[in-house]
Design a protein around this motif. Structure first.
Motif, short mmCIF file in Angstrom:
data_model
loop_
_atom_site.label_atom_id
_atom_site.label_comp_id
_atom_site.label_asym_id
_atom_site.label_seq_id
_atom_site.Cartn_x
_atom_site.Cartn_y
_atom_site.Cartn_z
N SER A 69 -4.34 8.37 5.36
CA SER A 69 -2.96 7.87 5.32
C SER A 69 -2.28 8.23 4.00
CB SER A 69 -2.96 6.35 5.52
OG SER A 69 -1.65 5.84 5.52
N GLN A 73 1.03 10.61 3.88
CA GLN A 73 2.30 10.15 3.31
C GLN A 73 2.76 11.09 2.19
OE1 GLN A 73 2.63 5.86 2.44
NE2 GLN A 73 0.88 5.54 3.76
N ARG A 77 6.26 13.32 2.23
CA ARG A 77 7.24 13.22 1.14
C ARG A 77 7.51 14.60 0.54
NH1 ARG A 77 8.67 8.72 -1.92
NH2 ARG A 77 9.71 9.17 -3.90
#
Length: 242
Positions: A69, A73, A77
């Motif tokens: 995770s 992420q 981004r």
């Protein structure tokens, strides 16, 4: 209804700041982006340490999913920043290169993480439910774990999933080609409407003119748009063949 080549689109500097997105909310500079990208790229191989270990315990499974995770992420981004920077001016090679770097990094991440779903599927459903009940950190991933089980008939082996992940940049090529043609290389035509106004037949202009109540304007808009698009026939044909 004559049409002429379009004038050059406005530069970003001509657009009020309040109408532009603020990339500094993601990264204060391209240097900060590159530093985070380098750190993320170096961390991706660490996910492989969990390969073959997911069934050992609920703790190990939670550690693996948290690692997955965090990396996912970070890549999202980084990708959003590169994509938005590229969209500011698709004629600039540097941001295009950053976007392509992220396609490669995302493919490397997908390849490294390809073992996860097949390995979870080798756990029986009862074991997964026991893990979820015994490890609080797995609760946020409960839906994911159950959804992996649901998609079992469509999940391939570790090796096959790695091949699919590694092929992601290749799969993205048609969309990338379309984006460059329509946003950078295509000189949108301009037509003159019945009231003397000039309309640039870009994507928005085409949508507007095709719902005009005047048939001659609809015809002029479509003719101008597709005649101009037709100058890319060879490019489109080669892309389709590929």
């Amino acid at each position: 209804m004559a049409h002429t080549p379009a004038s050059s689109p406005r530069s970003r500097v001509d657009i009020p700041a309040h109408d532009t997105w603020q990339l500094a909310d993601l990264y204060p500079s391209e240097e900060a982006w590159r530093s985070h990208k380098q750190a993320t790229a170096e961390a991706v191989p660490g996910l492989g340490a969990f390969r073959g270990q997911l069934r050992n315990s609920a703790t190990t499974l939670a550690d693996a999913l948290e690692c997955f995770s965090r990396l996912e992420q970070a890549i999202v981004r980084l990708s959003v920043y590169a994509s938005l920077l590229s969209d500011q001016d698709t004629r600039q090679a540097g941001p295009q290169g950053m976007q392509q770097e992220m396609q490669q990094l995302a493919a490397a991440f997908g390849t490294e993480a390809a073992f996860l779903e097949p390995e979870v599927l080798r756990c029986d459903a009862a074991t997964i439910e026991t893990f979820i009940a015994s490890e609080a950190r797995l609760e946020p991933y409960a839906f994911l774990l159950r959804d992996i089980a649901r998609r079992a008939p469509h999940t391939l082996s570790d090796a096959e999933e790695r091949i699919l992940a590694a092929a992601a940049p290749l799969a993205a090529a048609p969309g990338d080609i379309y984006g460059i043609i329509t946003n950078a290389d295509f000189a949108y035509p301009t037509i003159t409407l019945h009231d003397g106004r000039a309309l640039r037949v870009d994507q928005a202009g085409y949508s507007a003119v095709r719902i005009s109540p005047r048939r001659d304007e609809r015809a002029a808009g479509m003719s101008a748009f597709f005649e101009s698009l037709g100058t890319f026939n060879s490019t489109f044909g080669t892309t389709l063949s590929g």
